[in-house]
Design a protein around this motif. Structure first.
Motif, PDB file in Angstrom:
ATOM      1  N   ALA A 100      11.719   5.533   9.605  1.00 60.91           N
ATOM      2  CA  ALA A 100      12.018   4.131   9.313  1.00 60.91           C
ATOM      3  C   ALA A 100      11.676   3.275  10.521  1.00 60.91           C
ATOM      4  CB  ALA A 100      13.493   3.984   8.955  1.00 60.91           C
ATOM      5  N   VAL A 101      10.574   2.536  10.408  1.00 63.19           N
ATOM      6  CA  VAL A 101      10.122   1.698  11.523  1.00 63.19           C
ATOM      7  C   VAL A 101      10.779   0.328  11.456  1.00 63.19           C
ATOM      8  CG1 VAL A 101       7.928   2.905  11.763  1.00 63.19           C
ATOM      9  CG2 VAL A 101       8.096   0.955  10.202  1.00 63.19           C
ATOM     10  N   SER A 102      10.688  -0.397  12.570  1.00 57.98           N
ATOM     11  CA  SER A 102      11.380  -1.675  12.695  1.00 57.98           C
ATOM     12  C   SER A 102      10.418  -2.799  13.051  1.00 57.98           C
ATOM     13  CB  SER A 102      12.469  -1.569  13.759  1.00 57.98           C
ATOM     14  OG  SER A 102      13.343  -0.486  13.477  1.00 57.98           O
ATOM     15  N   MET A 103      10.834  -4.029  12.749  1.00 58.12           N
ATOM     16  CA  MET A 103       9.989  -5.205  12.902  1.00 58.12           C
ATOM     17  C   MET A 103      10.291  -6.015  14.163  1.00 58.12           C
ATOM     18  SD  MET A 103       7.963  -5.480  10.165  1.00 58.12           S
ATOM     19  CE  MET A 103       7.553  -7.222  10.032  1.00 58.12           C
ATOM     20  N   GLN A 104      11.576  -6.139  14.516  1.00 60.33           N
ATOM     21  CA  GLN A 104      12.045  -6.899  15.674  1.00 60.33           C
ATOM     22  C   GLN A 104      13.510  -6.508  15.895  1.00 60.33           C
ATOM     23  OE1 GLN A 104      13.252  -7.959  12.565  1.00 60.33           O
ATOM     24  NE2 GLN A 104      11.493  -9.335  12.415  1.00 60.33           N
ATOM     25  N   LEU A 105      14.224  -7.187  16.774  1.00 57.46           N
ATOM     26  CA  LEU A 105      15.557  -6.726  17.148  1.00 57.46           C
ATOM     27  C   LEU A 105      16.506  -6.648  15.958  1.00 57.46           C
ATOM     28  CD1 LEU A 105      17.580  -5.766  19.194  1.00 57.46           C
ATOM     29  CD2 LEU A 105      17.990  -8.156  19.865  1.00 57.46           C
ATOM     30  N   ILE A 138       7.864   3.824   6.777  1.00 60.69           N
ATOM     31  CA  ILE A 138       8.426   2.965   5.742  1.00 60.69           C
ATOM     32  C   ILE A 138       9.385   1.976   6.387  1.00 60.69           C
ATOM     33  CG2 ILE A 138      10.306   4.586   5.238  1.00 60.69           C
ATOM     34  CD1 ILE A 138      10.118   3.682   2.278  1.00 60.69           C
ATOM     35  N   HIS A 139       9.417   0.758   5.841  1.00 58.28           N
ATOM     36  CA  HIS A 139      10.347  -0.267   6.317  1.00 58.28           C
ATOM     37  C   HIS A 139      11.580  -0.218   5.418  1.00 58.28           C
ATOM     38  CE1 HIS A 139       7.365  -2.214   9.020  1.00 58.28           C
ATOM     39  NE2 HIS A 139       6.507  -1.716   8.140  1.00 58.28           N
ATOM     40  N   ILE A 177      -6.868  17.673   8.738  1.00 65.44           N
ATOM     41  CA  ILE A 177      -5.569  17.594   8.078  1.00 65.44           C
ATOM     42  C   ILE A 177      -4.454  17.986   9.030  1.00 65.44           C
ATOM     43  CG2 ILE A 177      -5.624  19.934   7.125  1.00 65.44           C
ATOM     44  CD1 ILE A 177      -4.274  18.733   4.584  1.00 65.44           C
ATOM     45  N   GLU A 178      -4.782  18.747  10.071  1.00 74.44           N
ATOM     46  CA  GLU A 178      -3.787  19.143  11.070  1.00 74.44           C
ATOM     47  C   GLU A 178      -3.283  17.953  11.886  1.00 74.44           C
ATOM     48  OE1 GLU A 178      -6.171  22.487   9.785  1.00 74.44           O
ATOM     49  OE2 GLU A 178      -6.782  20.571  10.707  1.00 74.44           O
ATOM     50  N   LEU A 179      -3.981  16.803  11.792  1.00 73.46           N
ATOM     51  CA  LEU A 179      -3.588  15.584  12.503  1.00 73.46           C
ATOM     52  C   LEU A 179      -3.254  14.462  11.514  1.00 73.46           C
ATOM     53  CD1 LEU A 179      -6.304  15.535  15.341  1.00 73.46           C
ATOM     54  CD2 LEU A 179      -3.912  16.280  15.526  1.00 73.46           C
ATOM     55  N   MET A 180      -2.736  14.844  10.374  1.00 69.82           N
ATOM     56  CA  MET A 180      -2.535  13.891   9.295  1.00 69.82           C
ATOM     57  C   MET A 180      -1.103  13.945   8.760  1.00 69.82           C
ATOM     58  SD  MET A 180      -5.096  13.645   5.989  1.00 69.82           S
ATOM     59  CE  MET A 180      -6.568  13.764   7.008  1.00 69.82           C
ATOM     60  N   MET A 181      -0.599  12.787   8.332  1.00 68.76           N
ATOM     61  CA  MET A 181       0.676  12.669   7.638  1.00 68.76           C
ATOM     62  C   MET A 181       0.454  11.772   6.418  1.00 68.76           C
ATOM     63  SD  MET A 181       3.214  11.876  10.877  1.00 68.76           S
ATOM     64  CE  MET A 181       2.544  11.990  12.540  1.00 68.76           C
ATOM     65  N   VAL A 182       1.515  11.560   5.645  1.00 62.67           N
ATOM     66  CA  VAL A 182       1.437  10.625   4.521  1.00 62.67           C
ATOM     67  C   VAL A 182       2.560   9.595   4.656  1.00 62.67           C
ATOM     68  CG1 VAL A 182       0.230  12.068   2.859  1.00 62.67           C
ATOM     69  CG2 VAL A 182       2.696  12.292   3.088  1.00 62.67           C
ATOM     70  N   GLU A 183       2.292   8.400   4.161  1.00 63.38           N
ATOM     71  CA  GLU A 183       3.254   7.294   4.274  1.00 63.38           C
ATOM     72  C   GLU A 183       3.115   6.367   3.068  1.00 63.38           C
ATOM     73  OE1 GLU A 183       2.201   3.630   6.213  1.00 63.38           O
ATOM     74  OE2 GLU A 183       0.730   4.701   7.465  1.00 63.38           O
ATOM     75  N   THR A 184       4.091   5.469   2.949  1.00 63.96           N
ATOM     76  CA  THR A 184       3.980   4.405   1.944  1.00 63.96           C
ATOM     77  C   THR A 184       3.850   3.025   2.567  1.00 63.96           C
ATOM     78  OG1 THR A 184       6.389   4.117   1.803  1.00 63.96           O
ATOM     79  CG2 THR A 184       5.360   5.694   0.253  1.00 63.96           C
ATOM     80  N   ASP A 185       4.383   2.835   3.780  1.00 66.11           N
ATOM     81  CA  ASP A 185       4.505   1.505   4.379  1.00 66.11           C
ATOM     82  C   ASP A 185       5.297   0.579   3.460  1.00 66.11           C
ATOM     83  OD1 ASP A 185       4.212  -0.252   6.502  1.00 66.11           O
ATOM     84  OD2 ASP A 185       2.349  -1.112   5.749  1.00 66.11           O
ATOM     85  N   GLY A 186       6.147   1.177   2.608  1.00 68.72           N
ATOM     86  CA  GLY A 186       6.954   0.373   1.711  1.00 68.72           C
ATOM     87  C   GLY A 186       7.823  -0.618   2.471  1.00 68.72           C
ATOM     88  N   PRO A 187       8.124  -1.737   1.845  1.00 67.18           N
ATOM     89  CA  PRO A 187       7.839  -2.092   0.445  1.00 67.18           C
ATOM     90  C   PRO A 187       6.488  -2.766   0.201  1.00 67.18           C
ATOM     91  CG  PRO A 187       9.258  -3.751   1.419  1.00 67.18           C
ATOM     92  CD  PRO A 187       9.040  -2.703   2.483  1.00 67.18           C
ATOM     93  N   TRP A 188       5.536  -2.621   1.116  1.00 66.29           N
ATOM     94  CA  TRP A 188       4.206  -3.208   0.902  1.00 66.29           C
ATOM     95  C   TRP A 188       3.646  -2.737  -0.440  1.00 66.29           C
ATOM     96  CZ3 TRP A 188       1.718  -6.899   3.665  1.00 66.29           C
ATOM     97  CH2 TRP A 188       0.377  -7.146   3.329  1.00 66.29           C
ATOM     98  N   ALA A 236       7.409   3.149  -3.471  1.00 66.94           N
ATOM     99  CA  ALA A 236       8.461   4.136  -3.247  1.00 66.94           C
ATOM    100  C   ALA A 236       7.819   5.468  -2.870  1.00 66.94           C
ATOM    101  CB  ALA A 236       9.311   4.290  -4.511  1.00 66.94           C
ATOM    102  N   PRO A 237       8.591   6.361  -2.256  1.00 65.59           N
ATOM    103  CA  PRO A 237       8.025   7.626  -1.780  1.00 65.59           C
ATOM    104  C   PRO A 237       7.354   8.495  -2.845  1.00 65.59           C
ATOM    105  CG  PRO A 237      10.105   7.209  -0.679  1.00 65.59           C
ATOM    106  CD  PRO A 237       9.956   6.143  -1.735  1.00 65.59           C
TER     107      PRO A 237
END
Length: 249
Positions: free
Chosen positions: A29-34, A7-8, A190-201, A213-214
């Motif tokens: 929480a991933v990031s886009m640039q500095l 998620i962003h 499923i042992e190699l799987m997670m869930v995400e939203t990539d929000g706010p996409w 939202a989550p």
């Protein structure tokens, strides 16, 4: 039992973030640039549930070498405060819009993979379709195994290759209405799987017009459970444990 694996969070308003975090045990929480890294870092300092990843999103123009070096130096200086390098990868969608040379992006991705290995951190990848093959080549070249392909799409050849190497994927809420994602769930362990939203996409289908939202991941988990022949509780536990173990939460 809910962890948003991608998620962003820094793109939400300061007023939105506390209520979003109430819905989960943690977020990656991933990031886009500095500047995004710096904001994500501050949020991780302020909120225990925010687990920071620092990187450079590939769907944007490349940095100057000076700015690239500054980003890498900043990440090294803050390595103790992050759980992963990310998000990084290749500009698949940008290349659909304009003619750009993929080679400098491949060089940058390789540099990030080497950084992840140097820092002993997992890497979060934006690499879909043919770009996933390039990413796999680089991961294998540098013997980096802790790889998480977020919102992944690709053909059966690369899917099988990723499974063989134990690379993780994360499933988004569009699995409720995208047959391609449902087919991926069916074949990927499923042992190699997670869930995400990539929000706010934003998403379509039952989520059209709603702020990402989550809580949307509950529907994702139910879809995964149905496809895998599990109860929602069983699937939720497995997916949570996968994320905790992968990111050492």
């Amino acid at each position: 039992m809910l962890i948003d694996a991608h998620i962003h969070i820094e793109q939400y308003t300061a007023e939105e973030i506390p209520s979003l975090l109430e819905e989960v045990d943690a977020v990656i929480a991933v990031s886009m640039q500095l500047s995004s890294c710096e904001k994500t870092w501050r949020l991780a300092q302020a909120y225990r549930k925010v687990k920071a990843a620092f990187g450079f999103h590939p769907e944007q123009p490349l940095l100057s070498l000076r700015d690239e070096d500054a980003l890498f130096e900043w990440i090294r200086c803050h390595a103790a405060d992050m759980v992963a390098v990310g998000e990084v990868g290749l500009p698949y969608y940008l290349r659909q819009e304009q003619a750009i040379d993929n080679r400098p992006y491949i060089t940058l991705l390789e540099r990030f993979i080497m950084l992840a290995k140097e820092l002993h951190k997992p890497i979060v990848l934006h690499a879909v379709y043919e770009d996933a093959t390039i990413a796999c080549d680089l991961l294998e070249k540098h013997q980096v195994n802790q790889a998480h392909f977020h919102w992944f799409k690709g053909d059966q050849t690369v899917v099988q290759r990723m499974i063989q190497h134990g690379y993780f994927i994360s499933i988004t809420p569009d699995c409720l209405y995208e047959e391609e994602i449902q087919q991926l769930i069916q074949v990927y362990p499923i042992e190699l799987m997670m869930v995400e939203t990539d929000g706010p996409w934003p998403f379509e289908g039952p989520f059209a017009g709603k702020r990402t939202a989550p809580w949307m991941m509950h529907s994702t988990i139910r879809m995964i459970a149905a496809i895998k022949g599990l109860t929602a509780q069983e699937a939720a536990y497995i997916l949570m444990q996968n994320t905790k173990n992968f990111y050492q939460l």
